[in-house]
Scaffold this motif. Structure first.
Motif, short mmCIF file in Angstrom:
data_model
loop_
_atom_site.label_atom_id
_atom_site.label_comp_id
_atom_site.label_asym_id
_atom_site.label_seq_id
_atom_site.Cartn_x
_atom_site.Cartn_y
_atom_site.Cartn_z
N ASP A 106 0.82 -1.22 0.00
CA ASP A 106 0.00 0.00 0.00
C ASP A 106 0.85 1.27 0.00
OD1 ASP A 106 0.84 -0.49 2.60
OD2 ASP A 106 -0.85 0.55 3.47
N ARG A 258 -2.90 4.97 -2.54
CA ARG A 258 -2.04 4.05 -1.78
C ARG A 258 -1.69 2.78 -2.55
NH1 ARG A 258 0.32 7.01 -0.11
NH2 ARG A 258 1.43 5.43 1.06
N ALA A 290 -3.00 -5.06 -1.04
CA ALA A 290 -3.61 -3.79 -1.43
C ALA A 290 -5.00 -4.08 -2.00
CB ALA A 290 -2.74 -3.09 -2.47
N PRO A 291 -5.92 -3.12 -1.88
CA PRO A 291 -7.28 -3.35 -2.38
C PRO A 291 -7.29 -3.77 -3.86
CG PRO A 291 -7.18 -1.31 -1.11
CD PRO A 291 -5.78 -1.80 -1.26
N SER B 105 -7.17 2.17 9.71
CA SER B 105 -6.07 1.45 9.07
C SER B 105 -6.58 0.63 7.89
CB SER B 105 -5.41 0.50 10.07
OG SER B 105 -6.23 -0.65 10.24
N ASP B 106 -5.67 -0.12 7.28
CA ASP B 106 -6.07 -0.94 6.14
C ASP B 106 -6.47 -2.35 6.56
OD1 ASP B 106 -3.43 -1.55 6.79
OD2 ASP B 106 -2.95 -2.21 4.77
N ARG B 258 -10.11 -3.66 2.17
CA ARG B 258 -9.10 -3.35 3.18
C ARG B 258 -9.42 -2.10 4.00
NH1 ARG B 258 -8.43 -7.29 4.30
NH2 ARG B 258 -6.81 -6.58 5.70
N LEU B 259 -10.03 -2.33 5.14
CA LEU B 259 -10.28 -1.24 6.08
C LEU B 259 -10.45 -1.84 7.47
CD1 LEU B 259 -10.65 1.91 5.99
CD2 LEU B 259 -13.11 1.49 6.03
N TYR B 287 3.02 4.52 8.43
CA TYR B 287 1.77 4.26 7.70
C TYR B 287 1.35 5.54 7.01
CZ TYR B 287 -2.96 2.61 6.81
OH TYR B 287 -4.14 2.25 6.20
N ALA B 290 -5.42 4.89 4.98
CA ALA B 290 -6.22 4.07 4.06
C ALA B 290 -6.67 4.97 2.90
CB ALA B 290 -7.42 3.48 4.80
N GLN B 295 -12.10 4.89 2.60
CA GLN B 295 -12.65 5.49 3.83
C GLN B 295 -14.08 5.98 3.58
OE1 GLN B 295 -10.12 7.61 6.61
NE2 GLN B 295 -8.31 7.23 5.36
#
Lengths: 404, 404
Positions: A106, A258, A290-291, B105-106, B258-259, B287, B290, B295
């Protein structure tokens, strides 16, 4: 009774960009009418390119149907993205890097902070001075330093390699042998570059002394000159001594999207142990990919349309770099960088400290830059301006600074 | 000469789910016609809810215009998301947690792996047995354990708290006092729950001995019974001794989006040092937030439409849990979990080991589950099935297993 990681307490104050944000927010709330121009943090301002927007929408639609929905991503990243990276960033440049040596993440900030975890705590760390603070701070947090020395502005036990006007901001080999060497070219914060011949010397040096180079190539898309390497793997022997970090933040405007990747060649070993397997283990245990939609956006970066659009976007920012570089030079400032990098590194006038110049710029010109001293002791008396603003704001900011 | 982090070499074999994937891929390539049903890894299968898809498209469009483009996110996450979390997950449940105590965060896997970094290496770690492997492996990687003991399947120096039929899979206080206690309820892998009264005892215990509880609430959306707490902050005193981890993977199907978020209350201190400030420092240094679009998708989870749609989605999976639980029970299997959790925990028949049962299920029924022993020594002889498949596949899988 639990204990905390005491190494965190060695870090003086808080993270550079958080500090800047606090100062700017305080000034803005006291002066709500001030139109502040931000040439500080390296954040981009141009919207995502149309090819990337299209890929994002398409991937979002896929997530709306059970047949095309994507859950957990593969540990290393999707094959479609890793193949595109291997082909475009390596094979087409004559570098021997396979898709399964690429780890999608990310972003390069996370990777540059996390990569130290796979090394022992006894390694001696060498960094440029000035330097992107993440390399230093994350090694301090892990316990690879002594205390912070406020006089030298250094952490005991770490090797700082001064990057000065005298050496064109390219470090010399340190007197003491390091085990892990962080290099970033085109450089953040100085905007300096390294030639292929110079980088080859670093690779040879690392192999000779048994060190690893962590090479941060986040700004390679801004290289305009021929002899400047885009990847450390253009150098012979780098597969045996170098890890390379890449970002999509600056070449594709992904600061808020990201995406990044790290290359760990399988030839890079400590005894029998491949660093590749250690990093794979870290990725598999502490990270979850990563997404999907973001990895599809990354793929679009390498499409024909994406490449053409991003070439224009980079050129847009480099036009800003020229405006800043020439504007300040003509006004009598001593400037460097800006030719193969989106950063201009200037000497503060009248022997002001970096933070004094920051305050002056904020208060008198309403322009935000980054104090060079935030990047290390040898950044004191310097100041970083970034080319990531809009044309209009960049021109306005340079006018305000030169009138100041 | 550089050295590696030798702690990595203590870890036996590779990560559980990577191992499963390898076995399944090998079987599939040898038997290309086999229709494999996956009730193994806890990955969701239902598409994202319409309210979330809408929010994603809208956010993507914002990224296409300079006026609405979003670059780097705020360190802790966007205010709009943190406020929605504070209101819906805490205030509305009577828990005293402020928006600035929430770190976006992710995902909970990263957070549960990274959270140990802010603690000293001398802390004694207690985990349930069986347990989500990330808690153990990341502490081993950091150096908080001795060697792996193949006889006990434990790491020396760590405290394992058996979760067995006899204690309804809720651990008892260990004989030796731990410093950091990982708890996860509803539990992965057993699907067991803890009552509020029981959890209050753990909070009181932690405060008494000066320990921190890291409470993983990733599965709270699956709670159906009244007396089961959704958050550890429902217990008195938890603000002074507990960190809570949350995922959007299971309540909203975000495994590929991813969250997640982590709560570190400002009352949680070691001497004068707030753990909140340490975690903030880590977040700010290692970091970079996200993705904005993700988000915004998270915000949509708390919209009226999002809530209604996700309630249905959770109910869909819980219907699967019922099918598995009752199907296997009626076929004579010994099963637990599945009532407040999307996991069913079953005893392997005929004293087979977990991996023997895994192979049998894969080869004879073409069904993938997760071997209980992959979660720890006391998971041996157990097996985890997940309710995250489609109805059709779940029914088919249960039929195949019961016929086996």
């Amino acid at each position: 009774m639990f204990t905390i990681n005491e190494n965190y307490l060695k870090l003086p104050g808080s993270y550079l960009f958080s500090n800047i944000a606090k100062k700017v927010n305080a000034y803005q709330s006291e002066n709500p009418e001030a139109q502040i121009l931000r040439l500080g943090i390296g954040d981009v301002t141009q919207p995502l390119a149309p090819a990337i927007i299209e890929a994002l929408h398409k991937a979002v639609d896929e997530m709306a149907n059970a047949e095309t929905f994507h859950g957990y991503a593969p540990d290393l990243g999707y094959e479609f993205l890793r193949s595109a990276i291997a082909k475009n960033d390596y094979k087409d440049r004559g570098c021997d890097i396979a898709a399964d040596e690429i780890f999608v993440s990310d972003g390069a900030k996370c990777d540059s902070g996390n990569i130290q975890e796979i090394f022992g705590l006894d390694n001696k760390i060498a960094v440029c001075d000035p330097v992107y603070p993440v390399y230093v701070d994350t090694n301090v947090m892990a316990g690879r330093s002594g205390e912070y020395n406020p006089n030298t502005q250094n952490f005991d036990g770490m090797i700082y390699m001064p990057c000065l006007e005298e050496n064109d901001f390219v470090p010399e080999f340190p007197k003491e042998n390091p085990d892990i060497i962080y290099l970033c070219f085109p450089n953040n914060p100085t905007g300096a570059t390294i030639t292929k011949a110079q980088l080859q010397e670093w690779v040879d040096y690392a192999k000779r002394i048994g060190a690893v180079i962590i090479y941060d190539a986040a700004y390679e898309a801004y290289i305009t000159e021929e002899e400047i390497p885009h990847s450390i793997y253009e150098c012979e022997g780098a597969r045996e001594c170098a890890i390379e970090l890449h970002s999509f933040s600056k070449n594709a405007g992904f600061t808020g999207v990201r995406l990044g990747y790290t290359v760990v060649p399988k030839d890079l070993k400590c005894g029998d142990v491949q660093l590749h397997s250690l990093w794979a283990r870290r990725h598999g245990t502490k990270y979850n990919g990563a997404p999907y939609i973001v990895q599809r956006a990354g793929e679009a970066v390498y499409s024909d349309a994406g490449k053409a659009q991003l070439k224009e976007q980079v050129a847009y920012y480099m036009q800003n770099a020229k405006v800043i570089y020439e504007g300040l030079k003509n006004a009598g400032y001593s400037v460097s960088g800006g030719v193969n990098a989106p950063y201009i590194w200037l000497k503060t006038p009248d022997k002001m400290t970096s933070w004094e110049f920051f305050d002056k710029l904020l208060h008198e010109a309403n322009v935000v830059g980054t104090p060079g001293s935030g990047f290390g002791a040898h950044g004191e008396g310097y100041f970083r301006l970034s080319a990531f603003g809009s044309h209009e704001n960049t021109i306005k900011a340079v006018e305000r600074i030169t009138k100041m």
